[in-house]
Design an enzyme around this catalytic site. Structure first.
Site, PDB file in Angstrom:
ATOM      1  N   THR A   1       0.850  -1.197   0.000  1.00 61.13           N
ATOM      2  CA  THR A   1       0.000   0.000   0.000  1.00 61.13           C
ATOM      3  C   THR A   1       0.887   1.250   0.000  1.00 61.13           C
ATOM      4  O   THR A   1       2.040   1.207   0.433  1.00 61.13           O
ATOM      5  CB  THR A   1      -0.942   0.020   1.224  1.00 61.13           C
ATOM      6  OG1 THR A   1      -0.169   0.223   2.408  1.00 61.13           O
ATOM      7  CG2 THR A   1      -1.760  -1.255   1.334  1.00 61.13           C
ATOM      8  N   GLY A   2       0.325   2.335  -0.508  1.00 61.05           N
ATOM      9  CA  GLY A   2       1.125   3.562  -0.603  1.00 61.05           C
ATOM     10  C   GLY A   2       2.205   3.413  -1.658  1.00 61.05           C
ATOM     11  O   GLY A   2       3.308   3.935  -1.518  1.00 61.05           O
ATOM     12  N   ALA A   3       1.855   2.703  -2.759  1.00 56.78           N
ATOM     13  CA  ALA A   3       2.866   2.407  -3.792  1.00 56.78           C
ATOM     14  C   ALA A   3       2.890   3.454  -4.900  1.00 56.78           C
ATOM     15  O   ALA A   3       3.608   3.308  -5.882  1.00 56.78           O
ATOM     16  CB  ALA A   3       2.573   1.027  -4.388  1.00 56.78           C
ATOM     17  N   SER A   4       2.107   4.540  -4.742  1.00 55.66           N
ATOM     18  CA  SER A   4       2.043   5.543  -5.812  1.00 55.66           C
ATOM     19  C   SER A   4       3.120   6.615  -5.665  1.00 55.66           C
ATOM     20  O   SER A   4       3.204   7.522  -6.491  1.00 55.66           O
ATOM     21  CB  SER A   4       0.668   6.216  -5.795  1.00 55.66           C
ATOM     22  OG  SER A   4       0.473   6.853  -4.545  1.00 55.66           O
TER      23      SER A   4
ATOM     24  N   ILE B   1       8.361   6.147  -0.320  1.00 54.99           N
ATOM     25  CA  ILE B   1       9.096   4.916  -0.018  1.00 54.99           C
ATOM     26  C   ILE B   1       8.398   3.703  -0.656  1.00 54.99           C
ATOM     27  O   ILE B   1       9.052   2.777  -1.135  1.00 54.99           O
ATOM     28  CB  ILE B   1       9.210   4.714   1.515  1.00 54.99           C
ATOM     29  CG1 ILE B   1       9.934   5.908   2.175  1.00 54.99           C
ATOM     30  CG2 ILE B   1       9.934   3.416   1.841  1.00 54.99           C
ATOM     31  CD1 ILE B   1       9.823   5.955   3.697  1.00 54.99           C
ATOM     32  N   GLY B   2       7.056   3.734  -0.677  1.00 55.86           N
ATOM     33  CA  GLY B   2       6.306   2.605  -1.224  1.00 55.86           C
ATOM     34  C   GLY B   2       6.617   2.374  -2.693  1.00 55.86           C
ATOM     35  O   GLY B   2       6.793   1.235  -3.139  1.00 55.86           O
TER      36      GLY B   2
ATOM     37  N   TYR C   1      -0.120  11.208  14.880  1.00 53.30           N
ATOM     38  CA  TYR C   1       0.612  10.270  14.011  1.00 53.30           C
ATOM     39  C   TYR C   1       1.255   9.152  14.836  1.00 53.30           C
ATOM     40  O   TYR C   1       1.112   7.963  14.529  1.00 53.30           O
ATOM     41  CB  TYR C   1       1.659  11.073  13.239  1.00 53.30           C
ATOM     42  CG  TYR C   1       2.611  10.273  12.390  1.00 53.30           C
ATOM     43  CD1 TYR C   1       2.167   9.605  11.243  1.00 53.30           C
ATOM     44  CD2 TYR C   1       3.971  10.209  12.699  1.00 53.30           C
ATOM     45  CE1 TYR C   1       3.055   8.894  10.451  1.00 53.30           C
ATOM     46  CE2 TYR C   1       4.869   9.506  11.910  1.00 53.30           C
ATOM     47  CZ  TYR C   1       4.404   8.842  10.785  1.00 53.30           C
ATOM     48  OH  TYR C   1       5.280   8.138   9.992  1.00 53.30           O
TER      49      TYR C   1
HETATM   50  N1  LIG Z   1       9.132  10.024   5.291  1.00 55.10           N
HETATM   51  C1  LIG Z   1       9.535   9.848   6.534  1.00 55.10           C
HETATM   52  O1  LIG Z   1      10.344  10.633   7.088  1.00 55.10           O
HETATM   53  C2  LIG Z   1       9.029   8.676   7.331  1.00 55.10           C
HETATM   54  C3  LIG Z   1       9.613   8.432   8.589  1.00 55.10           C
HETATM   55  C4  LIG Z   1       9.157   7.363   9.331  1.00 55.10           C
HETATM   56  C5  LIG Z   1       8.163   6.536   8.836  1.00 55.10           C
HETATM   57  N2  LIG Z   1       7.596   6.796   7.623  1.00 55.10           N
HETATM   58  C6  LIG Z   1       6.540   5.907   7.157  1.00 55.10           C
HETATM   59  O2  LIG Z   1       6.916   5.359   5.900  1.00 55.10           O
HETATM   60  C7  LIG Z   1       5.749   5.106   5.109  1.00 55.10           C
HETATM   61  C8  LIG Z   1       5.870   5.758   3.751  1.00 55.10           C
HETATM   62  O3  LIG Z   1       5.977   7.161   3.963  1.00 55.10           O
HETATM   63  P1  LIG Z   1       6.383   8.185   2.802  1.00 55.10           P
HETATM   64  O4  LIG Z   1       7.244   9.191   3.436  1.00 55.10           O
HETATM   65  O5  LIG Z   1       6.828   7.442   1.597  1.00 55.10           O
HETATM   66  O6  LIG Z   1       4.958   8.859   2.550  1.00 55.10           O
HETATM   67  P2  LIG Z   1       4.351   9.592   1.244  1.00 55.10           P
HETATM   68  O7  LIG Z   1       5.424   9.963   0.309  1.00 55.10           O
HETATM   69  O8  LIG Z   1       3.437  10.642   1.779  1.00 55.10           O
HETATM   70  O9  LIG Z   1       3.477   8.427   0.601  1.00 55.10           O
HETATM   71  C9  LIG Z   1       2.315   7.979   1.248  1.00 55.10           C
HETATM   72  C10 LIG Z   1       1.644   6.937   0.374  1.00 55.10           C
HETATM   73  O10 LIG Z   1       0.427   6.539   1.029  1.00 55.10           O
HETATM   74  C11 LIG Z   1      -0.638   6.616   0.096  1.00 55.10           C
HETATM   75  N3  LIG Z   1      -1.876   6.939   0.808  1.00 55.10           N
HETATM   76  C12 LIG Z   1      -2.094   7.973   1.655  1.00 55.10           C
HETATM   77  N4  LIG Z   1      -3.382   7.997   2.042  1.00 55.10           N
HETATM   78  C13 LIG Z   1      -3.987   6.944   1.432  1.00 55.10           C
HETATM   79  C14 LIG Z   1      -5.307   6.457   1.422  1.00 55.10           C
HETATM   80  N5  LIG Z   1      -6.288   7.052   2.119  1.00 55.10           N
HETATM   81  N6  LIG Z   1      -5.588   5.354   0.699  1.00 55.10           N
HETATM   82  C15 LIG Z   1      -4.627   4.757  -0.034  1.00 55.10           C
HETATM   83  N7  LIG Z   1      -3.348   5.165  -0.064  1.00 55.10           N
HETATM   84  C16 LIG Z   1      -3.042   6.257   0.652  1.00 55.10           C
HETATM   85  C17 LIG Z   1      -0.217   7.735  -0.879  1.00 55.10           C
HETATM   86  O11 LIG Z   1      -0.797   7.543  -2.151  1.00 55.10           O
HETATM   87  P3  LIG Z   1      -2.081   8.328  -2.736  1.00 55.10           P
HETATM   88  O12 LIG Z   1      -1.932   9.761  -2.372  1.00 55.10           O
HETATM   89  O13 LIG Z   1      -1.987   8.049  -4.205  1.00 55.10           O
HETATM   90  O14 LIG Z   1      -3.245   7.644  -2.101  1.00 55.10           O
HETATM   91  C18 LIG Z   1       1.282   7.474  -0.991  1.00 55.10           C
HETATM   92  O15 LIG Z   1       1.518   6.473  -1.952  1.00 55.10           O
HETATM   93  C19 LIG Z   1       4.558   5.627   5.941  1.00 55.10           C
HETATM   94  O16 LIG Z   1       3.978   4.567   6.661  1.00 55.10           O
HETATM   95  C20 LIG Z   1       5.210   6.610   6.908  1.00 55.10           C
HETATM   96  O17 LIG Z   1       4.471   6.779   8.073  1.00 55.10           O
HETATM   97  C21 LIG Z   1       8.023   7.837   6.850  1.00 55.10           C
END
Ligand SMILES: NC(=O)c1ccc[n+]([C@@H]2O[C@H](COP(=O)([O-])OP(=O)(O)OC[C@H]3O[C@@H](n4cnc5c(N)ncnc54)[C@H](OP(=O)(O)O)[C@@H]3O)[C@@H](O)[C@H]2O)c1
Length: 267
Positions: free
Chosen positions: A12-15, A18-19, A157
């Site tokens: 999930t979150g593959a769009s 990190i996903g 969060y």
């Molecule tokens: N970045 C950091 O510093 C960090 C640090 C610690 C942990 N994390 C964790 O790592 C993971 C990935 O984070 P990221 O930084 O890559 O985040 P990101 O760039 O904001 O990506 C989030 C992803 O989640 C999807 N998403 C959000 N709401 C959704 C919904 N309602 N239904 C379906 N998909 C949904 C988004 O796609 P759509 O918008 O297309 O739906 C997007 O693909 C998360 O679990 C985050 O909490 C990140």
């Protein structure tokens, strides 16, 4: 990578973020990817990148906070794939706000729980019967190093991520001996669209997206309960042993850090 080659992995979150990067790395290692997120055009972009490199990917556009839509998406995934080996619950949203500024914003807490916790649990519950039937499967839940240390300004969060960690432990203790492996990944700050929303983090040192995606690959290869930085592990041990000391001593540090980053942003 023999642990990944041929596996069907739902992420999930593959769009984006990190996903997306994890999906690309897993596909390069021979996995078949089920890409889940809301933005169909972005999912198609990731699918095309995978296919251009000779990999296989299917897209499942869905808002995971919509319970009916999530059920329909799970039905499709289960119908279209005879075997599912791994679910990566990576989709999330983050909110940076002081508790005092959220006194009339109960929805902050509800929205983060909805996507970060309830939708991850819901999708896990839907795929779990398949894992049990196969007598094998893995759930990888994505959390944050910020639950291993006391961090201010992310109460909504962090509570949702802590709930997910607790669910991971329950899943593992109940079903670990029935072939269900459970891993929790505790990322430090990673440079992605999520972390870029906070302007003062512009000059903060962060992990790059490729390395972060590698942690998800490693969780699947090693099937370890925890993927974390050594600092995260040490911090969580010290926090558990000495909560008063850790919270009191880190409070001034975070205030100073925020001031320093804000100053850097202005200069
Ligand atoms: N970045 C950091 O510093 C960090 C640090 C610690 C942990 N994390 C964790 O790592 C993971 C990935 O984070 P990221 O930084 O890559 O985040 P990101 O760039 O904001 O990506 C989030 C992803 O989640 C999807 N998403 C959000 N709401 C959704 C919904 N309602 N239904 C379906 N998909 C949904 C988004 O796609 P759509 O918008 O297309 O739906 C997007 O693909 C998360 O679990 C985050 O909490 C990140």
């Amino acid at each position: 990578m023999s642990h990944i080659n041929g596996k069907t992995i739902v992420i999930t979150g593959a769009s984006g973020g990190i996903g997306e990067q994890a999906a690309l790395q897993l596909a390069r290692a021979g996995a078949k990817l089920c890409l889940v997120a809301r933005r169909e055009d972005e999912l198609q972009r990731v699918q095309q990148m995978i296919q251009q490199e000779g990999g296989q990917a299917w897209i499942y556009p869905v808002d995971l906070t919509d319970k009916v839509a999530l059920d329909a998406c799970a039905d499709r995934i289960l119908a279209e794939h005879e075997r599912i080996d791994v679910l990566v619950n990576n989709a999330a949203r983050s909110i940076r706000r002081a508790i005092q500024d959220a006194l009339d914003r109960m929805h902050d807490y509800e929205r983060t729980m909805q996507i970060n916790y309830f939708s991850a649990v819901h999708l896990t519950l839907r795929l779990l019967p398949r894992f049990l039937e196969q007598k094998s499967g893995q759930v990888v839940n994505i959390s944050t190093m910020s639950t291993q240390v006391p961090i201010p300004l992310f109460s909504a969060y962090l509570a949702s991520k802590s709930a997910l960690e607790s669910f991971s432990r329950s899943l593992s203790i109940e079903l670990g001996d029935q072939g269900v492996a459970v891993s929790t990944v505790y990322f430090p700050m990673v440079r992605t669209p999520m972390s870029s929303k906070t302007a003062i983090y512009k000059h903060m040192r962060m992990m790059n997206i490729e390395e972060a995606a590698g942690w998800i690959v490693s969780a699947i290869v090693k099937q370890s309960a925890r993927v974390s930085s050594p600092l995260g592990v040490v911090s969580s041990v010290v926090l558990t042993a000495l909560p008063d000391f850790v919270i009191k001593s880190t409070r001034p540090f975070f205030r100073r850090m925020d001031k320093k980053l804000a100053k850097k942003l202005k200069s």
